[in-house]
Each structure stands twice: as C-alpha cells, then as structure tokens.
Design a protein around this motif. Structure first.
Motif, short mmCIF file in Angstrom:
data_model
loop_
_atom_site.label_atom_id
_atom_site.label_comp_id
_atom_site.label_asym_id
_atom_site.label_seq_id
_atom_site.Cartn_x
_atom_site.Cartn_y
_atom_site.Cartn_z
N PHE A 34 0.83 -1.25 0.05
CA PHE A 34 0.17 -0.13 -0.08
C PHE A 34 0.88 1.37 -0.02
O PHE A 34 0.65 2.28 -0.99
CB PHE A 34 -0.94 0.00 1.21
CG PHE A 34 -1.62 1.33 1.63
CD1 PHE A 34 -2.66 1.71 0.91
CD2 PHE A 34 -1.23 2.07 2.57
CE1 PHE A 34 -3.14 2.99 1.08
CE2 PHE A 34 -1.61 3.28 2.74
CZ PHE A 34 -2.66 3.75 2.19
N LEU A 35 1.81 1.34 0.71
CA LEU A 35 2.73 2.35 1.10
C LEU A 35 3.70 2.57 -0.16
O LEU A 35 3.93 3.65 -0.86
CB LEU A 35 3.80 2.53 2.18
CG LEU A 35 2.88 2.50 3.66
CD1 LEU A 35 3.78 2.43 4.99
CD2 LEU A 35 2.18 4.01 3.80
N THR A 46 2.90 7.18 -6.63
CA THR A 46 2.14 8.12 -7.29
C THR A 46 2.57 9.46 -6.95
O THR A 46 2.53 10.55 -7.64
CB THR A 46 0.80 7.85 -7.07
OG1 THR A 46 0.52 8.19 -5.56
CG2 THR A 46 0.10 6.67 -7.38
N VAL A 47 3.10 9.64 -5.84
CA VAL A 47 3.57 11.14 -5.27
C VAL A 47 4.82 11.36 -6.14
O VAL A 47 4.95 12.41 -6.45
CB VAL A 47 3.82 10.93 -3.80
CG1 VAL A 47 4.63 12.06 -3.28
CG2 VAL A 47 2.83 10.69 -2.83
N PHE A 48 5.72 10.60 -6.21
CA PHE A 48 6.92 10.55 -7.00
C PHE A 48 6.52 10.89 -8.58
O PHE A 48 7.28 11.93 -8.94
CB PHE A 48 7.96 9.52 -7.01
CG PHE A 48 8.63 9.44 -5.71
CD1 PHE A 48 9.26 10.33 -4.96
CD2 PHE A 48 8.58 8.26 -4.85
CE1 PHE A 48 10.12 10.28 -3.98
CE2 PHE A 48 9.15 7.95 -3.68
CZ PHE A 48 10.05 9.08 -3.14
N THR A 62 -6.76 2.44 8.57
CA THR A 62 -7.25 3.89 8.40
C THR A 62 -6.48 4.83 9.18
O THR A 62 -6.42 6.09 8.91
CB THR A 62 -8.82 3.80 9.04
OG1 THR A 62 -9.42 2.76 8.44
CG2 THR A 62 -9.35 4.91 9.10
N PHE A 63 -5.74 4.54 10.26
CA PHE A 63 -4.94 5.59 10.87
C PHE A 63 -3.84 6.10 9.89
O PHE A 63 -3.37 7.25 10.19
CB PHE A 63 -4.49 4.85 12.17
CG PHE A 63 -3.49 5.89 13.01
CD1 PHE A 63 -3.90 6.64 13.74
CD2 PHE A 63 -2.14 5.53 13.03
CE1 PHE A 63 -3.30 7.57 14.61
CE2 PHE A 63 -1.37 6.42 13.77
CZ PHE A 63 -1.84 7.45 14.73
N VAL A 64 -3.10 5.09 9.34
CA VAL A 64 -2.26 5.38 8.39
C VAL A 64 -2.55 6.51 7.48
O VAL A 64 -2.00 7.57 6.91
CB VAL A 64 -1.56 4.10 7.71
CG1 VAL A 64 -0.50 4.63 6.67
CG2 VAL A 64 -0.95 3.31 8.89
N VAL A 65 -3.91 6.13 6.83
CA VAL A 65 -4.41 6.83 5.98
C VAL A 65 -4.59 8.30 6.30
O VAL A 65 -4.65 9.34 5.77
CB VAL A 65 -5.71 6.26 5.31
CG1 VAL A 65 -6.57 7.34 4.31
CG2 VAL A 65 -5.33 5.24 4.58
N LEU A 66 -5.22 8.39 7.62
CA LEU A 66 -5.43 9.71 7.96
C LEU A 66 -4.43 10.62 8.41
O LEU A 66 -4.36 11.69 8.17
CB LEU A 66 -6.46 9.51 9.45
CG LEU A 66 -7.82 8.93 9.00
CD1 LEU A 66 -8.60 8.70 10.60
CD2 LEU A 66 -8.68 9.94 8.26
N ILE A 67 -3.19 9.94 9.05
CA ILE A 67 -2.22 10.42 9.11
C ILE A 67 -1.55 11.12 7.93
O ILE A 67 -0.94 12.48 7.91
CB ILE A 67 -1.06 9.74 9.97
CG1 ILE A 67 -1.63 9.39 11.31
CG2 ILE A 67 0.36 10.30 9.82
CD1 ILE A 67 -1.78 10.47 12.19
N ILE A 68 -1.25 10.32 6.90
CA ILE A 68 -0.82 10.99 5.54
C ILE A 68 -1.83 12.00 5.34
O ILE A 68 -1.36 12.99 4.40
CB ILE A 68 -0.85 9.84 4.68
CG1 ILE A 68 0.13 8.63 5.02
CG2 ILE A 68 -0.51 10.27 3.14
CD1 ILE A 68 0.10 7.41 4.21
#
Length: 479
Positions: free
Chosen positions: A18-19, A25-27, A365-371
């Motif tokens: 996932f990461l 996509t960010v790069f 979900t916590f990872v998604v919210l932090i990002i």
C-alpha cells in the motif's frame, strides 16, 4: 474473509505494498507539471487617465478548454509605513467581453459588474493581500477582454506604488496528466470491483460480513469518485461536468465516513441491525456533512454563473453560518467515531476474529488519516480552516503531486480493503463459523486465527467437518 488467513508476514506485505503504491504516485506527481499557470500585467502606468485606480483595460492570454478555469486577481503595492496594519474597503467595477475564434467580440453581460472588496495590508515585507477580481468556472471563449475600475482608494493615507493583475488558469500539461491518471484509476477500480463481486458470487448476502457489504457499495462509488465523465469537461463548455465531479467526490467521501461509523458499531452488534436505531443517527450526522459541502459548492457555482465577479466574502454572514454548522457536525462526527472505536476495542479485545478485523481496519485507516493530515498541512498550512479555504481551494495547488496524492491515497486504500475483505479459499467454512464471535471464542485460539488450523482445512460432509486423526487412521489400517 481473506483477513483470517493472513499471517503477520502477510500483513506487513500488505502495508508495504500500500505504501509503495502511494509513494509511487507521489513521485510521479513531483515529476509532473505545475497545476496553475500565471501571467502578470503591471498596469499602474497603463491606465487610460494616468490614474493608479483605473480604468485598466487588458486582454487575457489565449485560452483553450485544457485551461479549464480562469481567475483574475489583483495585487496592490502601497508605500506603507511600518507603524500598523490597515484595512480599506473599496468598490471594483468589471466589464467583461469574450473573443470568439473569428476575432469577433461578444459582451458576456450588458451591465458592468460592481462588487465590494477589502484591501488588507500588513506592515511586513509581504505587503497587501491578493484580491480576487473574478473567476470563470468554464471557458466559452478563446480570449477575454477586461475593463477594471477601482473606486474608493483615492483617499488612502499611503500612496499606491503599483497595481498588478494576475491571470491564473490550469496548465494544459497538467490537464492531460489529470485525464490519463483519472482514466487509469477508473480502469483499475472497475477491475477491482468486478473481481470483488465475482469472488462473492457463491455466497448469499446474509453470509457476507458487514465489511463486505460496505465494500460492494464503496467500490462503485469510488468509480464515480474517479469520474469516468471527466473528459466531458473538455468537450462541453458547461458548468455541469465540473459540478457533477464535485457531487461525486462529496458522495464518496461521505459514504466513506458512514462506512467507518457502521463498521466500528456493527462489529460488536450481531444479528439484525435496525434502521431506526443503527443507521438513522449515522445517516443524520453524515448527511449534514454532505449537505453542507454540496450546498457550499452549488452556492458558489450558481452565483458565479450569474456574476463572474461574485466572491463568497460578499455573503460572509451566510458563509460563516454554513462554516460553523459544518465544523460543529464534523466535531460531533469525530466524537461519535472515537466513542465507537473505544467501545469496540474494550468489548472485542478477547474475541479473536472480531479483534483481528478491528485491529486491521484501525491500523490502515490511521495510516491513511495521518497521511491525509500531513498533505493538508503541507498544502494549506495553518490557513486550512480560514475563510479562504472554500473559495480559493483550486488556486492553492502547486504541482501534480498534491492532486495525485489524494487520488492515489483513497484509491489504494480501497483496493487494499477489497483484497483483505474478499473471500479466502476456506470461505465456505468461514461463512458458517468465523464471522460469529461466539464460535470464535469457543473453538479457536489466537494461533489458529493467524495461522489457521488443521480442522479448518478438512472437507465438509453433510454440513459437518470430518476431523480425522492419525490414531483413527492407524486403527482403520490395522482392521
């Protein structure tokens, strides 16, 4: 669900995948073009009467449908003393004409648009704030002619040094990148949706877990979030494609908010979930968020269609009311979600299968919210909740990474959930026992939850599993 068959190593691989996809996509976005193009005109010395408050007459750069939208902003530089800040209200008159492809000029409106604006200057090197003169949500002409007059600035205590007008529009290169990436996400979402639906075809809906039921709703909404109708924006000169895109985005995001509430509550509520007591409070909270977001968007669009110089601050009282309502509902939603998460964690910590479902969803979900929070802070800084958030949202993009990060984050989040919540090879057995916490407590240990057990892999006969032991096999051989 495949969730029950994953080992710790598999969970790590899921998060790494996932990461990795999100980072890719960010790069790609960082290497992409800037989103906003700017063309500046210093017109203080070009006024018809030599005045530094107008009238100013000038043309926009040549435009195409790939420019999508057009903003005209004004930056006023004053010979300001360093004593204190000041605020000055003034009136701006705008006459707008459109240039056709055959060079003919058309009056967009017969009357001259008159609007109030506020000049805010600070005793810092930053100087005066940028003022939005007008905004066009879609482009009907290849070029625009503008005549601007500033009234009410003649009596300023500080002399006006220079007036600079800035044309802002979308970069055509970014528009092409946006078309292709939306197309890629639409195709990927369609494939994932079909595969997820195909994996559930053997099961009755009453055997689906609450996560699987919600994924069957969220994946089609994700398809709309990626907007397969987006190319219409470049084929039809109308406000409708842009409004439809905003409607789809608000619909998916609010459905995602509702999904979190229902899942965290539904995991610990077995049996029938009544509409009045289970769904209605959640629909009311999320519905108010959706209604506020859609109302703000439609309100801005309708007023801009009638008057390109419309600016939300002219209706600041109504805007503040909507803003306060939206913030109150969001705070209520967050408190309700935290309450459900705490209750679920306290009640399900000794129930292996339900506890596993809870931990995975919370971690991802916590990872998604932090990002998401990090992206919002880097994009808007401390101004994320100020008044300019709604009306000037599109002008704050700096590069393609900010666009792709949001779309990539939500798409890969949904793809990961679809993979984990899809049925496993032992799904027929799981549908009978494992979604019921009572059976989970009685029949399984924590090791069996993660790594599986021999009993789970045995075939079924007449609805019961055949648990053949080695001792029984030896006795049969001796007979």
């Amino acid at each position: 669900m495949r969730l029950y068959t994953l080992s710790k190593r598999h969970f790590v691989l899921v998060f790494v995948f996932f990461l990795t996809c999100f980072g890719l996509t960010v790069f790609i976005g960082i290497a992409g073009p800037r989103i906003i193009e700017e063309t500046k005109y210093s017109v203080a010395t070009n006024a018809a009467n030599g005045s530094k408050t107008g009238a100013f007459y000038f043309h926009s750069p040549p435009l195409s449908t790939y420019n999508q939208q057009l903003w005209l902003t004004c930056v006023i530089q004053v010979a300001q003393s360093k004593v204190a800040d000041f605020i000055q209200s003034f009136e701006i008159n705008v006459e707008l004409k459109g240039v056709m492809q055959d060079a003919s000029v058309m009056h967009i409106r017969d009357e001259v648009h008159q609007r109030k604006r506020t000049l805010h200057c600070e005793a810092t090197p930053k100087g005066c704030d940028e003022i939005i003169v007008m905004h066009l949500g879609y482009l009907n002409y290849t070029q625009y002619q503008v005549n601007v007059v500033l009234k009410g600035l003649e009596n300023l205590t500080d002399e006006i040094r220079e007036v600079t007008f800035v044309w802002k529009r979308y970069n055509p290169s970014f528009s092409q990148v946006e078309i292709w990436f939306r197309f890629v996400f639409v195709v990927l979402t369609f494939i994932v949706t079909c595969m997820f639906a195909h994996s559930l075809r053997k099961f009755s809906m009453r055997d689906w877990g609450i996560e699987q039921k919600w994924m069957s709703i969220l994946l089609p909404l994700l398809l709309l979030y990626n907007d397969p109708f987006f190319p219409l924006s470049f084929l039809v000169n109308s406000w409708f494609p842009g409004t439809l895109d905003a409607f789809f985005q608000a619909l998916f995001l609010c459905a995602l908010l509702l999904f979190w509430l229902c899942v965290y509550h539904g995991i610990r509520v077995q049996g029938e979930r009544k509409c009045l007591t289970f769904y209605l409070p959640k629909l009311l909270i999320v519905g108010l968020i959706w209604l506020s977001a859609v109302t703000l968007g439609i309100w801005q669009t309708v007023n801009e269609l009638q008057d390109p110089t419309y600016y939300y601050k002219v209706d600041i009282d109504n805007f503040q009311g909507m803003k306060i309502l939206l913030l109150l509902v969001v705070v209520l939603y967050v408190l309700y979600l935290v309450f459900l998460v705490v209750r679920a964690c306290s009640e399900l910590k000794h129930m292996p299968y339900s506890d596993l479902r809870l931990k995975f969803l919370t971690a991802l979900t916590f990872v998604v919210l932090i990002i998401s929070m990090a992206i919002l802070y880097l994009r808007f800084g401390a101004k994320a909740l100020q008044d300019n958030f709604v009306a000037e949202l599109s002008t704050h993009y700096q590069n393609s990474a900010e666009f792709l990060s949001f779309y990539g984050l939500l798409n890969f989040y949904m793809y990961t959930l679809a993979f984990v919540y899809s049925p496993s090879k032992n799904a027929m057995y799981d549908s009978q026992l494992k979604d019921n916490p009572a059976f989970s407590m009685l029949n399984d240990s924590d090791d069996e939850v993660i790594y599986g057990s021999d009993y789970e892999e045995m075939p079924l006969q007449n609805g019961r599993a055949i648990k053949t032991t080695s001792k029984y096999q030896d006795e049969s051989d001796s007979d």
